[in-house]
Design an enzyme around this catalytic site. Sequence first.
Site, PDB file in Angstrom:
ATOM      1  N   ASP A 100      44.375  46.795  34.650  1.00 37.94           N
ATOM      2  CA  ASP A 100      44.112  46.433  35.853  1.00 37.94           C
ATOM      3  C   ASP A 100      43.178  45.330  35.993  1.00 37.94           C
ATOM      4  O   ASP A 100      42.076  45.288  35.966  1.00 37.94           O
ATOM      5  CB  ASP A 100      43.489  47.480  36.931  1.00 37.94           C
ATOM      6  CG  ASP A 100      43.466  46.886  38.377  1.00 37.94           C
ATOM      7  OD1 ASP A 100      44.590  46.969  39.059  1.00 37.94           O
ATOM      8  OD2 ASP A 100      42.620  46.176  38.850  1.00 37.94           O
ATOM      9  N   TYR A 155      39.389  38.020  38.331  1.00 40.50           N
ATOM     10  CA  TYR A 155      38.379  38.510  37.428  1.00 40.50           C
ATOM     11  C   TYR A 155      38.066  37.563  36.187  1.00 40.50           C
ATOM     12  O   TYR A 155      37.343  37.567  35.454  1.00 40.50           O
ATOM     13  CB  TYR A 155      38.870  39.854  36.903  1.00 40.50           C
ATOM     14  CG  TYR A 155      39.068  40.721  37.857  1.00 40.50           C
ATOM     15  CD1 TYR A 155      38.497  40.875  39.130  1.00 40.50           C
ATOM     16  CD2 TYR A 155      39.577  41.840  37.550  1.00 40.50           C
ATOM     17  CE1 TYR A 155      38.884  41.864  40.163  1.00 40.50           C
ATOM     18  CE2 TYR A 155      39.982  43.002  38.452  1.00 40.50           C
ATOM     19  CZ  TYR A 155      39.513  42.997  39.587  1.00 40.50           C
ATOM     20  OH  TYR A 155      39.683  43.924  40.545  1.00 40.50           O
ATOM     21  N   LYS A 173      46.518  40.531  40.639  1.00 40.08           N
ATOM     22  CA  LYS A 173      46.454  40.282  42.043  1.00 40.08           C
ATOM     23  C   LYS A 173      46.135  38.844  42.433  1.00 40.08           C
ATOM     24  O   LYS A 173      45.479  37.929  41.867  1.00 40.08           O
ATOM     25  CB  LYS A 173      45.029  41.221  42.354  1.00 40.08           C
ATOM     26  CG  LYS A 173      45.113  42.443  41.846  1.00 40.08           C
ATOM     27  CD  LYS A 173      43.782  43.410  42.401  1.00 40.08           C
ATOM     28  CE  LYS A 173      43.637  44.613  41.611  1.00 40.08           C
ATOM     29  NZ  LYS A 173      42.834  44.275  40.480  1.00 40.08           N
ATOM     30  N   HIS A 180      45.421  40.976  46.894  1.00 39.05           N
ATOM     31  CA  HIS A 180      43.869  41.591  46.615  1.00 39.05           C
ATOM     32  C   HIS A 180      43.194  42.117  47.795  1.00 39.05           C
ATOM     33  O   HIS A 180      42.495  43.212  47.804  1.00 39.05           O
ATOM     34  CB  HIS A 180      43.133  40.549  45.930  1.00 39.05           C
ATOM     35  CG  HIS A 180      42.111  41.019  45.036  1.00 39.05           C
ATOM     36  ND1 HIS A 180      41.730  40.494  43.660  1.00 39.05           N
ATOM     37  CD2 HIS A 180      41.363  42.261  44.996  1.00 39.05           C
ATOM     38  CE1 HIS A 180      40.775  41.133  43.212  1.00 39.05           C
ATOM     39  NE2 HIS A 180      40.544  42.173  43.929  1.00 39.05           N
TER      40      HIS A 180
HETATM   41  N1  LIG Z   1      41.306  45.975  44.384  1.00 38.18           N
HETATM   42  C1  LIG Z   1      39.908  45.460  44.409  1.00 38.18           C
HETATM   43  O1  LIG Z   1      39.565  45.076  45.383  1.00 38.18           O
HETATM   44  C2  LIG Z   1      39.195  46.089  43.423  1.00 38.18           C
HETATM   45  C3  LIG Z   1      37.846  46.070  43.585  1.00 38.18           C
HETATM   46  C4  LIG Z   1      36.772  46.596  42.645  1.00 38.18           C
HETATM   47  C5  LIG Z   1      37.488  47.087  41.593  1.00 38.18           C
HETATM   48  N2  LIG Z   1      38.677  47.116  41.416  1.00 38.18           N
HETATM   49  C6  LIG Z   1      39.372  47.509  40.139  1.00 38.18           C
HETATM   50  O2  LIG Z   1      39.092  48.925  39.939  1.00 38.18           O
HETATM   51  C7  LIG Z   1      38.444  49.048  38.508  1.00 38.18           C
HETATM   52  C8  LIG Z   1      37.182  50.267  38.718  1.00 38.18           C
HETATM   53  O3  LIG Z   1      36.318  49.654  39.565  1.00 38.18           O
HETATM   54  P1  LIG Z   1      34.637  49.419  39.273  1.00 38.18           P
HETATM   55  O4  LIG Z   1      34.892  48.365  37.912  1.00 38.18           O
HETATM   56  O5  LIG Z   1      34.513  48.585  40.676  1.00 38.18           O
HETATM   57  O6  LIG Z   1      33.961  50.637  39.034  1.00 38.18           O
HETATM   58  P2  LIG Z   1      34.113  52.016  38.497  1.00 38.18           P
HETATM   59  O7  LIG Z   1      35.101  52.000  37.551  1.00 38.18           O
HETATM   60  O8  LIG Z   1      33.631  52.990  39.188  1.00 38.18           O
HETATM   61  O9  LIG Z   1      32.803  52.077  37.387  1.00 38.18           O
HETATM   62  C9  LIG Z   1      32.254  51.072  36.555  1.00 38.18           C
HETATM   63  C10 LIG Z   1      31.064  51.297  35.995  1.00 38.18           C
HETATM   64  O10 LIG Z   1      30.684  52.597  35.635  1.00 38.18           O
HETATM   65  C11 LIG Z   1      30.086  52.494  34.120  1.00 38.18           C
HETATM   66  N3  LIG Z   1      30.905  53.595  33.495  1.00 38.18           N
HETATM   67  C12 LIG Z   1      31.874  53.616  33.087  1.00 38.18           C
HETATM   68  N4  LIG Z   1      32.485  54.827  32.386  1.00 38.18           N
HETATM   69  C13 LIG Z   1      31.209  55.629  32.682  1.00 38.18           C
HETATM   70  C14 LIG Z   1      30.853  57.018  32.106  1.00 38.18           C
HETATM   71  N5  LIG Z   1      31.833  57.556  31.600  1.00 38.18           N
HETATM   72  N6  LIG Z   1      29.311  57.137  32.213  1.00 38.18           N
HETATM   73  C15 LIG Z   1      28.665  56.470  32.712  1.00 38.18           C
HETATM   74  N7  LIG Z   1      29.125  55.498  33.343  1.00 38.18           N
HETATM   75  C16 LIG Z   1      30.098  54.719  33.050  1.00 38.18           C
HETATM   76  C17 LIG Z   1      30.573  51.259  33.832  1.00 38.18           C
HETATM   77  O11 LIG Z   1      29.531  50.585  32.935  1.00 38.18           O
HETATM   78  P3  LIG Z   1      29.909  50.148  31.392  1.00 38.18           P
HETATM   79  O12 LIG Z   1      31.312  49.238  31.424  1.00 38.18           O
HETATM   80  O13 LIG Z   1      28.672  49.420  30.914  1.00 38.18           O
HETATM   81  O14 LIG Z   1      30.471  51.426  30.623  1.00 38.18           O
HETATM   82  C18 LIG Z   1      30.362  50.301  34.900  1.00 38.18           C
HETATM   83  O15 LIG Z   1      29.010  49.917  35.400  1.00 38.18           O
HETATM   84  C19 LIG Z   1      37.977  47.528  38.178  1.00 38.18           C
HETATM   85  O16 LIG Z   1      37.364  47.252  37.222  1.00 38.18           O
HETATM   86  C20 LIG Z   1      38.993  46.808  38.934  1.00 38.18           C
HETATM   87  O17 LIG Z   1      40.153  46.805  37.957  1.00 38.18           O
HETATM   88  C21 LIG Z   1      39.600  46.625  42.320  1.00 38.18           C
END
Ligand SMILES: NC(=O)c1ccc[n+]([C@@H]2O[C@H](COP(=O)([O-])OP(=O)(O)OC[C@H]3O[C@@H](n4cnc5c(N)ncnc54)[C@H](OP(=O)(O)O)[C@@H]3O)[C@@H](O)[C@H]2O)c1
Length: 283
Positions: free
Chosen positions: A53, A58, A83, A116
Amino acid sequence: MPVPSATSIASRVRLNQGPEIPWLGLGVFQTEPGAVTRNSVAYALEAGYRSVDTAAMYGNEADVGDAIRASKIPRDEVFVTTKLWHTDHGYDSALRAGRVSAQRLGLGAIDLYLIHWPRANSPQDRLDSWRAMTELQREGLCRAIGVSNYTVRHLEELRTHSDVVPAVDQVEFHPFVFNPELLDYCNAHGIRLEAWSPLTRARHMDHPTIAAVAAAHHRTPAQVLIRWGLEHGIIEIPKSTHRERIRENAQVFDFTLSETEVASLDALRGGPRVGLWNPADIP
Ligand SMILES: NC(=O)c1ccc[n+]([C@@H]2O[C@H](COP(=O)([O-])OP(=O)(O)OC[C@H]3O[C@@H](n4cnc5c(N)ncnc54)[C@H](OP(=O)(O)O)[C@@H]3O)[C@@H](O)[C@H]2O)c1
């Protein structure tokens, strides 16, 4: 409630527009463009993920495309989402942005192209974007189209102006923002919910309720959060740049949560949000 088809990392679910999307994908928001993104995608593909994704915003679409091509995995086995950023709303801008994203990815058709955010100059502007996306889909530039950060109100607006039902609504979804009303609406209309920030950006890993469920299953908090989403029939796209965590986050298909455990996590509903903007505030 349980999702019997989500039994392995290869499991997919069919979207209302035809394509099948894996239940688990890698998110790459705030993953540094260049080698960090290429490595993250490579680690994920090596661990069995077949979905990534990304988004124009990004800044790493080209790296996602490079890593997928470098893997030599057949193109049709990997599902790629990108997106349309909100500065590209409007018919002509959205057409242009979709073509640029496809070019940057360099993978042929985009599997899933999402609006998005509903943030636009006006509701008409985002409806025009949607019309452009239906056109891009007709042209074969994307296989499925959907939205992100749409509330029921935004989805209803779309429903009254278009015959094309979004394949997906990607929203912030984890126990602290559990939104059964949106989930019910999407289930009733054939729209698949996809969770962003499923790990709460790691802000609540030591919450006692999550820790208790994790301890009961000898799992990590991250695995419990991802499994909770799967139990609700939600697609999960956790982000990590670390090989070990990317692997850990995929080990979620060999255990299930009981209804009581799911309910205990549901009860965390009530915030705080991870995202800066609350979609409900977007007119
Ligand atoms: N549509 C939208 O508006 C929108 C908004 C936000 C996000 N997204 C999408 O959703 C995806 C996921 O959301 P997100 O990146 O915001 O947050 P997330 O997946 O909830 O959390 C990512 C964070 O958690 C850490 N992490 C990952 N695996 C872990 C584990 N097993 N144990 C402990 N910490 C861990 C990562 O650190 P490290 O990388 O250092 O491991 C990073 O800091 C995004 O990457 C993006 O593709 C979409």
